[in-house]
Design a protein around this motif. Structure first.
Motif, PDB file in Angstrom:
ATOM      1  N   VAL A 241       0.860  -1.195   0.000  1.00 24.08           N
ATOM      2  CA  VAL A 241       0.000   0.000   0.000  1.00 24.08           C
ATOM      3  C   VAL A 241       0.890   1.237   0.000  1.00 24.08           C
ATOM      4  N   THR A 242       0.476   2.296  -0.710  1.00 16.63           N
ATOM      5  CA  THR A 242       1.228   3.549  -0.654  1.00 16.63           C
ATOM      6  C   THR A 242       1.022   4.222   0.697  1.00 16.63           C
ATOM      7  N   GLY A 243       2.025   5.000   1.109  1.00 13.89           N
ATOM      8  CA  GLY A 243       1.927   5.769   2.346  1.00 13.89           C
ATOM      9  C   GLY A 243       2.206   4.970   3.603  1.00 13.89           C
ATOM     10  N   VAL A 244       2.808   3.793   3.458  1.00 10.60           N
ATOM     11  CA  VAL A 244       3.105   2.949   4.619  1.00 10.60           C
ATOM     12  C   VAL A 244       4.607   2.959   4.866  1.00 10.60           C
ATOM     13  N   ALA A 245       5.010   3.079   6.116  1.00 11.76           N
ATOM     14  CA  ALA A 245       6.427   3.011   6.477  1.00 11.76           C
ATOM     15  C   ALA A 245       6.807   1.542   6.621  1.00 11.76           C
ATOM     16  N   TYR A 246       7.583   1.037   5.667  1.00 12.77           N
ATOM     17  CA  TYR A 246       8.039  -0.351   5.698  1.00 12.77           C
ATOM     18  C   TYR A 246       9.429  -0.414   6.300  1.00 12.77           C
ATOM     19  N   LYS A 247       9.717  -1.507   6.967  1.00 13.62           N
ATOM     20  CA  LYS A 247      11.050  -1.705   7.541  1.00 13.62           C
ATOM     21  C   LYS A 247      11.677  -2.954   6.931  1.00 13.62           C
ATOM     22  N   VAL A 248      12.977  -3.093   7.079  1.00 18.62           N
ATOM     23  CA  VAL A 248      13.710  -4.230   6.526  1.00 18.62           C
ATOM     24  C   VAL A 248      13.068  -5.528   7.022  1.00 18.62           C
ATOM     25  N   GLY A 249      12.817  -6.429   6.080  1.00 20.36           N
ATOM     26  CA  GLY A 249      12.249  -7.732   6.425  1.00 20.36           C
ATOM     27  C   GLY A 249      10.745  -7.811   6.299  1.00 20.36           C
ATOM     28  N   ASP A 250      10.050  -6.662   6.176  1.00 17.31           N
ATOM     29  CA  ASP A 250       8.604  -6.720   5.970  1.00 17.31           C
ATOM     30  C   ASP A 250       8.324  -7.459   4.673  1.00 17.31           C
ATOM     31  N   VAL A 251       7.251  -8.222   4.666  1.00 15.55           N
ATOM     32  CA  VAL A 251       6.873  -9.009   3.496  1.00 15.55           C
ATOM     33  C   VAL A 251       5.521  -8.509   3.003  1.00 15.55           C
ATOM     34  N   VAL A 252       5.437  -8.268   1.682  1.00 19.40           N
ATOM     35  CA  VAL A 252       4.194  -7.790   1.091  1.00 19.40           C
ATOM     36  C   VAL A 252       3.865  -8.597  -0.158  1.00 19.40           C
ATOM     37  N   ALA A 253       2.594  -8.568  -0.523  1.00 26.65           N
ATOM     38  CA  ALA A 253       2.136  -9.167  -1.768  1.00 26.65           C
ATOM     39  C   ALA A 253       1.830  -8.038  -2.735  1.00 26.65           C
ATOM     40  N   TYR A 254       2.263  -8.214  -3.986  1.00 27.45           N
ATOM     41  CA  TYR A 254       1.995  -7.212  -5.021  1.00 27.45           C
ATOM     42  C   TYR A 254       1.891  -7.930  -6.362  1.00 27.45           C
ATOM     43  N   SER A 255       0.791  -7.734  -7.050  1.00 23.65           N
ATOM     44  CA  SER A 255       0.551  -8.342  -8.364  1.00 23.65           C
ATOM     45  C   SER A 255       0.765  -9.854  -8.352  1.00 23.65           C
ATOM     46  N   GLY A 256       0.304 -10.500  -7.296  1.00 23.39           N
ATOM     47  CA  GLY A 256       0.380 -11.951  -7.217  1.00 23.39           C
ATOM     48  C   GLY A 256       1.740 -12.502  -6.838  1.00 23.39           C
ATOM     49  N   LYS A 257       2.680 -11.637  -6.485  1.00 24.44           N
ATOM     50  CA  LYS A 257       4.026 -12.072  -6.090  1.00 24.44           C
ATOM     51  C   LYS A 257       4.314 -11.574  -4.681  1.00 24.44           C
ATOM     52  N   THR A 258       5.308 -12.195  -4.054  1.00 26.59           N
ATOM     53  CA  THR A 258       5.668 -11.835  -2.683  1.00 26.59           C
ATOM     54  C   THR A 258       7.051 -11.204  -2.668  1.00 26.59           C
ATOM     55  N   TYR A 259       7.166 -10.097  -1.927  1.00 27.95           N
ATOM     56  CA  TYR A 259       8.413  -9.334  -1.856  1.00 27.95           C
ATOM     57  C   TYR A 259       8.813  -9.104  -0.407  1.00 27.95           C
ATOM     58  N   SER A 260      10.133  -9.013  -0.181  1.00 22.10           N
ATOM     59  CA  SER A 260      10.679  -8.691   1.130  1.00 22.10           C
ATOM     60  C   SER A 260      11.357  -7.322   1.040  1.00 22.10           C
ATOM     61  N   CYS A 261      11.129  -6.475   2.037  1.00 24.58           N
ATOM     62  CA  CYS A 261      11.701  -5.129   2.055  1.00 24.58           C
ATOM     63  C   CYS A 261      13.198  -5.187   2.341  1.00 24.58           C
ATOM     64  N   LEU A 262      13.992  -4.494   1.513  1.00 23.93           N
ATOM     65  CA  LEU A 262      15.450  -4.478   1.657  1.00 23.93           C
ATOM     66  C   LEU A 262      15.974  -3.282   2.435  1.00 23.93           C
ATOM     67  N   GLN A 263      15.246  -2.151   2.403  1.00 24.96           N
ATOM     68  CA  GLN A 263      15.672  -0.979   3.161  1.00 24.96           C
ATOM     69  C   GLN A 263      14.448  -0.197   3.610  1.00 24.96           C
ATOM     70  N   PRO A 264      14.524   0.395   4.794  1.00 27.69           N
ATOM     71  CA  PRO A 264      13.367   1.116   5.321  1.00 27.69           C
ATOM     72  C   PRO A 264      12.990   2.297   4.426  1.00 27.69           C
ATOM     73  N   HIS A 265      11.683   2.491   4.244  1.00 23.74           N
ATOM     74  CA  HIS A 265      11.184   3.595   3.425  1.00 23.74           C
ATOM     75  C   HIS A 265       9.681   3.715   3.623  1.00 23.74           C
ATOM     76  N   THR A 266       9.141   4.842   3.205  1.00 25.86           N
ATOM     77  CA  THR A 266       7.692   5.019   3.156  1.00 25.86           C
ATOM     78  C   THR A 266       7.288   4.900   1.700  1.00 25.86           C
ATOM     79  N   SER A 267       6.352   4.015   1.429  1.00 26.68           N
ATOM     80  CA  SER A 267       5.975   3.708   0.050  1.00 26.68           C
ATOM     81  C   SER A 267       5.274   4.884  -0.621  1.00 26.68           C
ATOM     82  N   LEU A 268       5.599   5.055  -1.886  1.00 23.38           N
ATOM     83  CA  LEU A 268       5.018   6.109  -2.710  1.00 23.38           C
ATOM     84  C   LEU A 268       4.519   5.500  -4.010  1.00 23.38           C
TER      85      LEU A 268
END
Length: 71
Positions: free
Chosen positions: A29-56
């Motif tokens: 989701v946009t506008g979320v502060a993700y941290k290293v290691g967070d796991v998200v689903a996007y377009s049917g695939k799974t991703y792990s966060c590599l560096q902290p950031h707020t999604s845009l």
């Protein structure tokens, strides 16, 4: 000549989405502060966060390999 009155505008802040990433992979989701290691689903695939950031918008996991790793 009398001075013209002016209106005072008080800025408001829009709260950010409260999506909480989990190890199970919540949807990205946009506008979320993700941290290293967070796991998200996007377009049917799974991703792990590599560096902290707020999604845009434009920083979707499939488009930003510096921020997300396909797992």
């Amino acid at each position: 000549m009398a001075p013209t009155p002016t209106a005072t505008v008080t800025p408001t802040q829009t709260p950010l989405p409260t999506a909480t990433p989990t190890s199970g992979g919540s949807s990205w989701v946009t506008g979320v502060a993700y941290k290293v290691g967070d796991v998200v689903a996007y377009s049917g695939k799974t991703y792990s966060c590599l560096q902290p950031h707020t999604s845009l918008q434009g920083w979707e996991p499939a488009s930003t390999p510096a921020l997300w790793k396909l797992i």
